[in-house]
Scaffold this active site. Structure first.
Site, mmCIF file in Angstrom:
data_model
loop_
_atom_site.group_PDB
_atom_site.id
_atom_site.type_symbol
_atom_site.label_atom_id
_atom_site.label_comp_id
_atom_site.label_asym_id
_atom_site.label_seq_id
_atom_site.Cartn_x
_atom_site.Cartn_y
_atom_site.Cartn_z
ATOM 1 N N ASN B 83 0.802 -1.216 0.000
ATOM 2 C CA ASN B 83 0.000 0.000 0.000
ATOM 3 C C ASN B 83 0.844 1.280 0.000
ATOM 4 O OD1 ASN B 83 -1.575 -2.154 1.994
ATOM 5 N ND2 ASN B 83 -2.814 -1.265 0.345
ATOM 6 N N ILE B 91 1.044 6.959 -0.227
ATOM 7 C CA ILE B 91 0.361 5.993 0.630
ATOM 8 C C ILE B 91 -1.079 5.819 0.181
ATOM 9 C CG2 ILE B 91 -0.350 5.482 3.003
ATOM 10 C CD1 ILE B 91 1.874 7.554 3.827
ATOM 11 N N CYS B 92 -1.531 4.571 0.135
ATOM 12 C CA CYS B 92 -2.946 4.310 -0.137
ATOM 13 C C CYS B 92 -3.609 3.889 1.175
ATOM 14 C CB CYS B 92 -3.102 3.206 -1.176
ATOM 15 S SG CYS B 92 -4.815 2.781 -1.495
ATOM 16 N N LEU B 93 -4.251 4.843 1.814
ATOM 17 C CA LEU B 93 -4.913 4.561 3.088
ATOM 18 C C LEU B 93 -6.202 5.378 3.134
ATOM 19 C CD1 LEU B 93 -4.831 3.183 5.870
ATOM 20 C CD2 LEU B 93 -3.530 5.115 6.721
#
Lengths: 186, 199
Positions: B83, B91-93
């Protein structure tokens, strides 16, 4: 606010003296009334149905930021302007807020207390019946009793007996007139 | 910067400094300018993960609309994680995007990132190559992530085999980052990595 920088009160924190511990407790007390958005003491405080405290200007701005997805900033439960409750502290009415460029916070909703007495038969028919009796009979009775009062002399008994039906007819007529006036006059 | 944003960052800054996690050296925040719009974060790699023992630096940019919009966070330290982009650190959050809530703070964001490091979401990847490896070759993923942690974040676990392959590539004119990315992406197959770089 002049808060002393204090260390966290965990087991591995540095030893603190008593005055610092007191400061911590005071801080914790203050924090209970901090807005969950600006982290300052809540001004124009409102509380959501899920129990989270905000300044109304802060919450309003949050709801405006995402109008399609109105969620509590803390627990993400559904939230809306209509469902927040303002908190009124003592002697804190309408103090000017520097961020007051938003609509006023929603006002509280007052519900009348339930009395619990027998208001049961307050139907339309009952009500009209009571009213006509009250107004029709009240002056009639009053005048009759006034008449009785003036003729307390026993010698007038015969006269009274003769006049009785006549007077009662007159009053009956008056009563009907009153009823007619009530029905057609209104 | 809007008053509410800087006021809040000031308070959050104190909160982070006083928090238990700082006492455990697990998170850290530093100010980079006077108006509280740029910060540097640091999180420790969570224990029992390939990131254990590493220190990961983060760039935190606070928008003027904070806290109504999330801070912009990316990794400055290179990380091998499904991620997190192995190239840019993006960041993939979800909480840094549409799931942001105004009551979240620098502290909760840093803790969430730590949690993300401990439990990747390969089905919602930022780096597709890493996510593929995570799903298809979990053992290679772990050793690769450990190796990255060793090189960039100061972790102690590394594989000699990987180091030698990197040296081989550096010997034929690659720089270290290029060699590491190529080898990691090819599951440490040297020939494939060479083909990828020079092909």
């Amino acid at each position: 606010m002049n808060r002393k920088p204090t260390t966290a009160s965990s087991s591995n924190s540095l030893p603190t003296d008593n005055s610092k511990n007191n400061g911590d407790e005071k801080d914790k007390g203050d924090q209970m009334f901090e807005c969950n958005i600006c982290l300052d003491t809540a001004k124009d405080a409102v509380i959501s149905m899920c129990g989270h405290l905000f300044c109304w200007p802060c919450l309003h701005q949050w709801l405006e930021t995402r109008p399609n997805k109105k969620l509590c900033p803390v627990c993400k439960s559904g939230i809306s302007k209509e469902k927040v409750i303002p908190l009124y502290g003592r002697g804190s009415t309408n103090q000017e807020d520097p961020r007051n460029k938003v609509p006023p916070r929603p006002s509280g909703q007052r519900a009348e207390a339930e009395t619990g007495s027998g208001f049961g038969g307050f139907g339309f028919g009952d009500g009209s019946f009571q009213v006509s009796i009250g107004i029709g009979a009240f002056p009639f009775n009053l005048l009759v009793s006034a008449f009785n009062f003036t003729s307390h002399n026993p010698s007038d008994n015969q006269v009274e007996n003769d006049r009785g039906p006549v007077i009662s007819k007159i009053f009956l007529f008056l009563a009907f007139a009153l009823v007619f006036w009530m029905i057609f006059g209104l | 910067m809007a008053n509410i944003a800087s006021q809040r960052i000031k308070r959050e800054f104190k909160e982070v400094i006083r928090s238990e996690e700082v006492a455990r050296c697990s998170i850290k925040v530093e100010l980079l300018d006077d108006n509280y719009s740029q910060l540097k974060g640091e999180i420790a790699g969570p224990p029992d993960t390939p990131y254990e023992g590493g220190k990961f630096l983060l760039e935190i940019k606070v928008p003027e609309t904070y806290p109504f919009n999330p801070p912009k966070v990316k990794f400055l330290t290179k990380v091998w994680h499904p991620n997190i982009s192995s190239v840019t650190g993006a960041i993939c959050l979800d909480i840094l995007k549409d799931q942001w809530a105004a009551a979240m703070t620098l502290r909760t964001v840093l803790l969430s990132l730590q949690a993300l490091m401990a439990s990747p979401e390969p089905d919602d990847p930022q780096d597709a190559v890493v996510a593929r490896q995570y799903k298809g070759f979990p053992e290679i993923f772990i050793s690769t992530a450990e190796h990255w942690t060793n090189i960039y974040a100061g972790g102690s676990r590394k594989k000699e085999e990987y180091s030698k392959k990197i040296e081989r590539l550096m010997g034929i004119g690659c720089n270290m980052d290029q060699a590491l990315v190529a080898l990691s992406g090819c599951n440490w197959d040297l020939d494939k990595a060479i083909e990828q770089i020079f092909g």
